[in-house]
Motif scaffolding. Structure first.
Motif, PDB file in Angstrom:
ATOM      1  N   GLU A 583       0.695  -1.190   0.183  1.00 54.59           N
ATOM      2  CA  GLU A 583       0.127  -0.027   0.093  1.00 54.59           C
ATOM      3  C   GLU A 583       0.933   1.225   0.169  1.00 54.59           C
ATOM      4  OE1 GLU A 583      -3.179   0.163  -0.523  1.00 54.59           O
ATOM      5  OE2 GLU A 583      -3.326  -2.356  -0.417  1.00 54.59           O
ATOM      6  N   HIS A 584       2.401   1.036  -0.086  1.00 53.52           N
ATOM      7  CA  HIS A 584       3.254   2.222  -0.013  1.00 53.52           C
ATOM      8  C   HIS A 584       4.023   2.552  -1.355  1.00 53.52           C
ATOM      9  CE1 HIS A 584       2.489   3.034   4.283  1.00 53.52           C
ATOM     10  NE2 HIS A 584       2.387   1.846   4.448  1.00 53.52           N
ATOM     11  N   ASP A 585       4.335   3.767  -1.670  1.00 58.72           N
ATOM     12  CA  ASP A 585       5.298   4.168  -2.602  1.00 58.72           C
ATOM     13  C   ASP A 585       6.714   3.850  -1.967  1.00 58.72           C
ATOM     14  OD1 ASP A 585       3.428   4.879  -4.681  1.00 58.72           O
ATOM     15  OD2 ASP A 585       3.221   6.876  -3.732  1.00 58.72           O
ATOM     16  N   VAL A 586       7.641   3.412  -2.497  1.00 64.21           N
ATOM     17  CA  VAL A 586       8.864   3.016  -1.932  1.00 64.21           C
ATOM     18  C   VAL A 586      10.149   3.614  -2.525  1.00 64.21           C
ATOM     19  CG1 VAL A 586      10.031   0.997  -1.034  1.00 64.21           C
ATOM     20  CG2 VAL A 586       7.584   0.821  -1.001  1.00 64.21           C
ATOM     21  N   LEU A 587      11.267   4.164  -1.923  1.00 61.73           N
ATOM     22  CA  LEU A 587      12.313   4.484  -2.404  1.00 61.73           C
ATOM     23  C   LEU A 587      13.468   3.687  -1.671  1.00 61.73           C
ATOM     24  CD1 LEU A 587      14.211   6.312  -4.026  1.00 61.73           C
ATOM     25  CD2 LEU A 587      14.313   7.840  -1.918  1.00 61.73           C
ATOM     26  N   PHE A 588      13.954   2.690  -2.512  1.00 65.79           N
ATOM     27  CA  PHE A 588      14.985   1.833  -2.210  1.00 65.79           C
ATOM     28  C   PHE A 588      16.299   2.538  -2.303  1.00 65.79           C
ATOM     29  CE2 PHE A 588      11.612  -1.074  -3.553  1.00 65.79           C
ATOM     30  CZ  PHE A 588      11.691  -1.890  -2.643  1.00 65.79           C
ATOM     31  N   LEU A 589      17.149   2.581  -1.187  1.00 64.17           N
ATOM     32  CA  LEU A 589      18.622   3.196  -1.221  1.00 64.17           C
ATOM     33  C   LEU A 589      19.612   1.840  -1.453  1.00 64.17           C
ATOM     34  CD1 LEU A 589      18.385   5.751   1.790  1.00 64.17           C
ATOM     35  CD2 LEU A 589      17.685   5.955  -0.761  1.00 64.17           C
ATOM     36  N   GLY A 590      19.877   1.687  -2.550  1.00 59.32           N
ATOM     37  CA  GLY A 590      20.794   0.547  -2.920  1.00 59.32           C
ATOM     38  C   GLY A 590      19.912  -0.480  -3.685  1.00 59.32           C
ATOM     39  N   LEU A 591      20.378  -1.441  -4.158  1.00 56.64           N
ATOM     40  CA  LEU A 591      19.628  -2.601  -4.740  1.00 56.64           C
ATOM     41  C   LEU A 591      19.207  -3.804  -3.816  1.00 56.64           C
ATOM     42  CD1 LEU A 591      18.402  -3.947  -7.597  1.00 56.64           C
ATOM     43  CD2 LEU A 591      20.359  -5.261  -7.476  1.00 56.64           C
ATOM     44  N   PRO A 592      17.889  -3.758  -3.303  1.00 58.96           N
ATOM     45  CA  PRO A 592      17.557  -4.769  -2.403  1.00 58.96           C
ATOM     46  C   PRO A 592      17.552  -6.120  -3.000  1.00 58.96           C
ATOM     47  CG  PRO A 592      15.470  -3.805  -3.412  1.00 58.96           C
ATOM     48  CD  PRO A 592      16.642  -3.148  -3.932  1.00 58.96           C
TER      49      PRO A 592
END
Length: 698
Positions: A583-592
């Motif tokens: 239910e969220h927008d997500v910003l990943f810092l680095g490649l998960p």
């Protein structure tokens, strides 16, 4: 004590700049004040000494003037006789003799002050990056903004001006109006300007300039650039010539006595009556010459010429955007013009959720990206729809008439409605009422579309609906067939309307307003994930990838501040599960490790321990960084973005740059430069119907 701070839009060093125009408005009917200012600048000391000969058209019992608290007043005199005065907290109160009350008086105010605001050396993206720089005097240059209090000001509305600036040899001053004198000797330089057109305030720039000039008809055009920037002067002069010729053809005579492009010692992008002030790094950005310079020159007619009645909102930014930024693309190609209109719609949908929307009548100035999407983007589309509604001849003729008959008057949206209603012989009040005073935009849906074949003809029917409360709309339906496309304009003034179309060739695709001529709120599926999707998100989470080295992770956090999402909570990758992200927008810092699949879904991107690749090109160096925003197939109402820097240095550098590419879905930086950018194609739209058949049964 600090200067009174002026809210000014300024560029972040080394990055794109947003040109700012400040509306010039005055109280109509007020008597005119006259300022005769004599300044001596001492750049090495950050100081000025000045005498203000201030003429008040009608004296009262006292005069109340505003002057920076950083100034020191040594004397106030009338006709050579000193007057009692009190200067406290930036207010200069002067007691006037009884015999002059009701008459015009000229006060001589002797004062001095140090103005040493310092621009930051390492700024991060901000929506209002003035950093408190309102007045600064230095050997590099001088900037004295009209709102900083560098001269005593009664703030009665309109004023005329004469300014004389004495400075060290080669140190020249520029301001609004006509150049009377500019000389340099071995002992000093002197610049004298006069402005007879009433302005509410006066901004001055000065520095070790070299001046180059040309004539465009009767208009003197000059560049005031530092010696190291003289290689740019010829191009700026020629571009200014072309813009002035274009706009005089469209709107009529240029309203001012000159136009000057002036270089500043810190990265500004300011527009003032008859001149623009651009930072040293800013003037080397290619889009400034190609677009932003023309935008500022267009403000000579719209905003600085025909002025804004701010009580009904600021129309000038939208009109100037339309006749500058948009018009240049339209003259280049129809495709580029369509893309620009579509970008306006995408910005609005991504940055302005319904709960933050507001009517154009309340827009005063750009304070952030959402306000820009309304006050610039939506307003530009209003003028585009008006042009379609009244036709080419009436639209451009109306602007010429407005520029000719209302020059230096204050104008509001109602004035545009009255003008075009008269020229078009139709009441456009309801058009302006719904688009200017009402917030929001229509949300459209194409429903119940059916096709049947009857002998040699194809019959198509359906409904076009909008959410309540309805707008009154006219919009095109385009039916692509095996032969020629068919366009049918329909009126939608209620919740829904039915339509029918009959064609001879087999239909292939039905589209509602495919060229984006109507301002509307896009559906989520019509908005490619982009930088703005993350910037404008109200439900963002940040996730720190497990494999991102600690120094790089620390530097990468800067992107949240740059995107104005600094209050978002950052989770470690191991702390979250897929269900939490749905239910969220997500910003990943680095490649998960666990959430990387959407990044690679049809994007031509790949990432490994050495770096990343896009469209077959590798980026393995320490200075490379990737940003990519995507829409996960399993969560089509959300946007996920990945910020993958190869080092702390690339993280810090890219984080500052990324906000300036708001409409892009993917960005690659390397060696401090943008190497790739673009926007993903949309997958589907509720306003498109594809007909996947070759024949239909009769």
């Amino acid at each position: 004590m600090k200067l009174m701070k002026l809210t000014i839009l300024m560029a972040t060093i080394g990055l794109t700049v947003a040109i700012l125009w400040q509306p010039v408005a005055e109280a109509v009917g007020d008597p005119t004040v006259h300022h005769d200012l004599e300044l001596e600048l001492f750049p090495a000391q950050g100081r000025l000494e000045a005498v203000s000969q201030l003429t008040l058209p009608q004296a009262g019992a006292s005069a109340r003037l505003f002057l920076s608290p950083q100034a020191r007043v040594s004397e106030v005199a009338l006709n050579g006789a000193s007057l009692p005065h009190n200067f406290t907290g930036g207010i200069l109160d002067i007691r006037l003799p009884t015999e002059v009350r009701g008459r015009s008086v000229t006060l001589a105010i002797h004062y001095a002050g140090r103005f040493t605001d310092q621009p930051p050396q390492d700024p991060v993206m901000t929506e209002d990056p003035s950093f408190g720089v309102a007045a600064a005097i230095s050997e590099q240059g001088t900037f004295l903004s009209g709102g900083s209090g560098w001269y005593p000001d009664p703030r009665l509305g309109k004023a005329t001006w004469q300014l004389s600036v004495t400075a060290p040899p080669g140190y020249l001053a520029v301001t609004a109006g006509r150049l009377v004198e500019q000389t340099t000797t071995a002992e000093y330089s002197r610049s004298v300007w006069e402005e007879h057109i009433p302005l509410t305030n006066l901004t001055v720039s000065a520095g070790p300039y070299e001046v180059r000039s040309i004539q465009v008809g009767e208009i003197p055009v000059s560049t005031y650039f530092y010696p190291h920037s003289q290689d740019l002067a010829a191009n700026y002069l020629e571009a200014t010539r072309e813009y002035l010729e274009l706009y005089q053809e469209l709107f009529g005579t240029y309203p001012f006595e000159k136009f000057a492009v002036v270089e500043n010692f810190f990265p500004t992008g300011y527009g003032f009556p008859s001149w623009t002030l651009l930072g040293s790094r800013v003037i080397r950005l290619p889009f400034i010459l190609e677009t932003s310079l023309g935008h500022e020159i267009a403000h000579s007619w719209w905003g600085n010429g025909v002025r804004v009645d701010i009580a009904q909102g600021n129309w000038s930014e939208g009109l100037t955007t339309y006749v500058a930024d948009y018009l240049y693309l339209e003259r280049s190609s129809a495709e580029q013009a369509r893309d620009y209109r579509l970008r306006i719609l995408r910005d609005y949908a991504a940055l302005v959720p319904p709960e933050l929307d507001f009517p154009l009548a309340r827009f005063l100035r750009r304070t952030d990206r959402p306000s820009q999407a309304v006050g610039y983007g939506k307003a530009a589309m209003i003028f585009h729809m008006l042009r379609h509604k009244v036709g080419e001849e009436i639209f451009w003729g109306g602007l010429r008439e407005m520029a000719e008959t209302r020059l230096f008057d204050r104008v509001n949206w109602d004035d545009f409605a009255s003008l075009y209603s008269r020229l078009g012989d139709t009441d456009l009040g309801p058009f302006f009422e719904q688009w200017v005073r009402r917030p929001g935009a229509p949300i459209l849906s194409l429903e119940d579309v059916q096709v049947r074949r009857d002998k040699d003809q194809w019959h198509l029917s359906g409904r076009l609906s909008q959410q309540e409360p309805p707008f009154v709309l006219q919009l095109p339906l385009t039916l692509e067939t095996e032969g020629e496309s068919v366009v049918q304009w329909i009126t939608l003034d209620d919740h829904e309307t039915h339509f029918t179309m009959t064609v001879a060739d087999a239909p292939r695709r039905l589209l509602v307003d495919p060229d984006a001529h109507l301002f509307r709120r896009l559906h989520p599926t019509e908005i490619p994930a982009s930088v703005n999707s993350i910037r404008g998100s109200g439900r963002l989470l940040a996730v720190l990838a497990e494999d991102l080295p600690a120094p790089t992770a620390e530097a990468a956090r800067l992107i949240l501040q740059a995107l104005r999402q600094q209050d978002v909570r950052i989770f470690e990758e191991g702390e979250v599960c897929p269900e939490q992200l749905v239910e969220h927008d997500v910003l990943f810092l680095g490649l998960p490790r666990r959430f990387a699949d959407p990044l690679f879904d049809g994007t031509e991107l790949s990432v490994d321990r050495e770096g990343f690749a896009f469209a077959g090109q590798r980026f393995d160096g320490a200075q490379a960084a990737l940003f990519a925003a995507v829409t996960p197939r399993d969560a089509p109402d959300t946007h996920w973005a990945y910020f993958i820097p190869n080092s702390p240095e690339s993280a810090s550098d890219a984080a500052r740059r990324i906000p300036h590419y708001g409409r892009d879905s993917y960005l690659i930086f390397d060696q401090g430069e943008n190497r790739a950018r673009g926007t993903w194609d949309i997958r589907e739209s509720p306003l498109i119907r594809n007909f996947n058949f070759l024949e239909a049964a009769p």
